[in-house]
Design a protein around this motif. Structure first.
Motif, PDB file in Angstrom:
ATOM      1  N   LYS A  22     -17.565  40.253  12.646  1.00  0.00           N
ATOM      2  CA  LYS A  22     -16.339  39.098  12.020  1.00  0.00           C
ATOM      3  C   LYS A  22     -16.136  39.919  10.658  1.00  0.00           C
ATOM      4  O   LYS A  22     -16.930  40.068   9.918  1.00  0.00           O
ATOM      5  N   ILE A  23     -14.730  39.788  10.257  1.00  0.00           N
ATOM      6  CA  ILE A  23     -14.365  39.995   8.859  1.00  0.00           C
ATOM      7  C   ILE A  23     -13.720  38.928   8.464  1.00  0.00           C
ATOM      8  O   ILE A  23     -12.730  38.455   8.861  1.00  0.00           O
ATOM      9  N   GLN A  24     -14.018  39.004   7.239  1.00  0.00           N
ATOM     10  CA  GLN A  24     -13.076  37.884   6.404  1.00  0.00           C
ATOM     11  C   GLN A  24     -12.806  38.674   5.027  1.00  0.00           C
ATOM     12  O   GLN A  24     -13.457  39.260   4.257  1.00  0.00           O
ATOM     13  N   GLN A  25     -11.623  38.457   4.683  1.00  0.00           N
ATOM     14  CA  GLN A  25     -11.206  39.213   3.622  1.00  0.00           C
ATOM     15  C   GLN A  25     -10.341  38.183   2.590  1.00  0.00           C
ATOM     16  O   GLN A  25      -9.704  37.232   3.134  1.00  0.00           O
ATOM     17  N   HIS A  26     -10.418  38.406   1.406  1.00  0.00           N
ATOM     18  CA  HIS A  26      -9.481  37.522   0.340  1.00  0.00           C
ATOM     19  C   HIS A  26      -9.514  38.272  -1.088  1.00  0.00           C
ATOM     20  O   HIS A  26     -10.035  38.849  -1.213  1.00  0.00           O
ATOM     21  N   THR A  27      -8.261  38.028  -1.580  1.00  0.00           N
ATOM     22  CA  THR A  27      -8.042  38.448  -2.514  1.00  0.00           C
ATOM     23  C   THR A  27      -7.804  37.312  -3.756  1.00  0.00           C
ATOM     24  O   THR A  27      -7.344  36.295  -3.483  1.00  0.00           O
ATOM     25  N   TYR A  28      -8.201  37.549  -4.845  1.00  0.00           N
ATOM     26  CA  TYR A  28      -8.111  36.462  -5.999  1.00  0.00           C
ATOM     27  C   TYR A  28      -7.853  37.091  -7.589  1.00  0.00           C
ATOM     28  O   TYR A  28      -8.131  38.277  -7.409  1.00  0.00           O
ATOM     29  N   LEU A  29      -7.483  36.566  -8.440  1.00  0.00           N
ATOM     30  CA  LEU A  29      -7.354  36.944  -9.690  1.00  0.00           C
ATOM     31  C   LEU A  29      -8.328  36.480 -10.763  1.00  0.00           C
ATOM     32  O   LEU A  29      -9.046  35.406 -10.432  1.00  0.00           O
ATOM     33  N   GLU A  30      -8.721  37.627 -11.483  1.00  0.00           N
ATOM     34  CA  GLU A  30      -9.812  37.405 -12.360  1.00  0.00           C
ATOM     35  C   GLU A  30      -9.288  38.180 -13.508  1.00  0.00           C
ATOM     36  O   GLU A  30      -9.316  39.122 -13.630  1.00  0.00           O
ATOM     37  N   ASP A  31      -9.127  37.366 -14.867  1.00  0.00           N
ATOM     38  CA  ASP A  31      -8.668  37.849 -15.913  1.00  0.00           C
ATOM     39  C   ASP A  31      -7.508  38.795 -15.645  1.00  0.00           C
ATOM     40  O   ASP A  31      -7.392  39.971 -16.080  1.00  0.00           O
ATOM     41  N   ASP A  32      -6.617  38.237 -14.903  1.00  0.00           N
ATOM     42  CA  ASP A  32      -5.381  38.993 -14.674  1.00  0.00           C
ATOM     43  C   ASP A  32      -5.325  40.198 -13.777  1.00  0.00           C
ATOM     44  O   ASP A  32      -4.609  41.264 -13.799  1.00  0.00           O
ATOM     45  N   VAL A  33      -6.664  40.599 -13.327  1.00  0.00           N
ATOM     46  CA  VAL A  33      -6.868  41.666 -12.474  1.00  0.00           C
ATOM     47  C   VAL A  33      -7.069  41.106 -11.150  1.00  0.00           C
ATOM     48  O   VAL A  33      -7.670  40.244 -10.719  1.00  0.00           O
ATOM     49  N   GLU A  34      -6.311  41.728 -10.009  1.00  0.00           N
ATOM     50  CA  GLU A  34      -6.545  41.413  -8.423  1.00  0.00           C
ATOM     51  C   GLU A  34      -7.745  41.980  -8.047  1.00  0.00           C
ATOM     52  O   GLU A  34      -7.874  43.142  -8.165  1.00  0.00           O
ATOM     53  N   ILE A  35      -8.697  40.849  -7.421  1.00  0.00           N
ATOM     54  CA  ILE A  35      -9.759  41.257  -6.630  1.00  0.00           C
ATOM     55  C   ILE A  35      -9.847  41.287  -5.488  1.00  0.00           C
ATOM     56  O   ILE A  35      -9.450  40.323  -4.957  1.00  0.00           O
ATOM     57  N   HIS A  36     -10.235  42.543  -4.612  1.00  0.00           N
ATOM     58  CA  HIS A  36     -10.284  42.346  -2.964  1.00  0.00           C
ATOM     59  C   HIS A  36     -11.470  42.081  -2.662  1.00  0.00           C
ATOM     60  O   HIS A  36     -12.554  42.884  -3.248  1.00  0.00           O
ATOM     61  N   HIS A  37     -11.790  41.065  -1.869  1.00  0.00           N
ATOM     62  CA  HIS A  37     -13.404  40.849  -1.418  1.00  0.00           C
ATOM     63  C   HIS A  37     -13.125  40.704  -0.041  1.00  0.00           C
ATOM     64  O   HIS A  37     -12.364  40.053   0.873  1.00  0.00           O
ATOM     65  N   THR A  38     -14.187  41.462   0.797  1.00  0.00           N
ATOM     66  CA  THR A  38     -14.205  41.685   2.237  1.00  0.00           C
ATOM     67  C   THR A  38     -15.896  41.298   2.564  1.00  0.00           C
ATOM     68  O   THR A  38     -16.768  42.086   2.006  1.00  0.00           O
ATOM     69  N   GLU A  39     -15.994  40.339   3.515  1.00  0.00           N
ATOM     70  CA  GLU A  39     -17.214  40.184   4.143  1.00  0.00           C
ATOM     71  C   GLU A  39     -17.015  40.507   5.741  1.00  0.00           C
ATOM     72  O   GLU A  39     -16.322  40.173   6.316  1.00  0.00           O
ATOM     73  N   GLU A  40     -18.039  41.259   6.166  1.00  0.00           N
ATOM     74  CA  GLU A  40     -17.971  41.911   7.420  1.00  0.00           C
ATOM     75  C   GLU A  40     -19.217  41.732   8.141  1.00  0.00           C
ATOM     76  O   GLU A  40     -20.482  42.231   7.499  1.00  0.00           O
ATOM     77  N   ARG A  41     -19.619  40.984   9.180  1.00  0.00           N
ATOM     78  CA  ARG A  41     -20.793  40.578   9.623  1.00  0.00           C
ATOM     79  C   ARG A  41     -20.963  41.071  10.918  1.00  0.00           C
ATOM     80  O   ARG A  41     -20.247  40.899  11.861  1.00  0.00           O
ATOM     81  N   ALA A  42     -22.075  41.821  11.264  1.00  0.00           N
ATOM     82  CA  ALA A  42     -22.264  42.428  12.614  1.00  0.00           C
ATOM     83  C   ALA A  42     -23.546  42.034  13.223  1.00  0.00           C
ATOM     84  O   ALA A  42     -24.664  41.736  12.354  1.00  0.00           O
ATOM     85  N   THR A  43     -23.323  41.646  14.457  1.00  0.00           N
ATOM     86  CA  THR A  43     -24.746  40.916  15.210  1.00  0.00           C
ATOM     87  C   THR A  43     -25.058  42.352  16.337  1.00  0.00           C
ATOM     88  O   THR A  43     -24.304  42.783  16.892  1.00  0.00           O
ATOM     89  N   PHE A  44     -26.446  42.536  16.046  1.00  0.00           N
ATOM     90  CA  PHE A  44     -26.881  43.694  16.758  1.00  0.00           C
ATOM     91  C   PHE A  44     -27.661  43.094  17.992  1.00  0.00           C
ATOM     92  O   PHE A  44     -28.011  41.903  18.176  1.00  0.00           O
ATOM     93  N   SER A  45     -27.573  43.925  19.339  1.00  0.00           N
ATOM     94  CA  SER A  45     -27.970  43.378  20.635  1.00  0.00           C
ATOM     95  C   SER A  45     -29.704  43.023  20.243  1.00  0.00           C
ATOM     96  O   SER A  45     -29.767  42.119  21.195  1.00  0.00           O
TER      97      SER A  45
END
Length: 113
Positions: A22-45
């Motif tokens: 599963k992948i979740q991505q979002h972008t936000y502003l911090e001190d007028d700088v665009e920050i890209h954040h991704t969380e990727e969760r993998a489940t193993f067998s």
């Protein structure tokens, strides 16, 4: 499989050992700088769950290839497989260059063993 590197290598090669991702991505502003954040969760067998978090700012896309800009990459085992302990539980990198170098080293080390 009780070594974190085994899971990181499987994670980065889309190994068949991964049964869900599963992948979740979002972008936000911090001190007028665009920050890209991704969380990727993998489940193993075997029941292990790994979370990879990546965060970088907009400068990553505007610098030339001779510069390795700072970014934050975290791999963390958030669920252990039953009856096993994966160690270490977490690995943190501060640039993609650092991550790439470490992965190459680990692949070489894994092939030698």
């Amino acid at each position: 499989m009780n070594d974190l590197i085994t899971y990181i290598l499987a994670f980065n090669t889309n190994d068949s050992f991964i049964i869900d991702r599963k992948i979740q991505q979002h972008t936000y502003l911090e001190d007028d700088v665009e920050i890209h954040h991704t969380e990727e969760r993998a489940t193993f067998s075997n029941g292990a769950v790994m979370l990879k978090t990546t965060e970088f700012d907009e400068t990553l896309g505007i610098l030339d290839d001779s510069v390795c800009p700072e970014c934050w990459i975290n791999y963390e085992i958030i669920t252990q497989p039953q009856g096993e302990v994966i160690a270490p539980k977490k690995k943190i990198f501060t640039s993609r260059c650092q991550e790439s170098f470490w992965l190459k080293l680990q692949k070489t080390r894994t092939k030698l063993n």
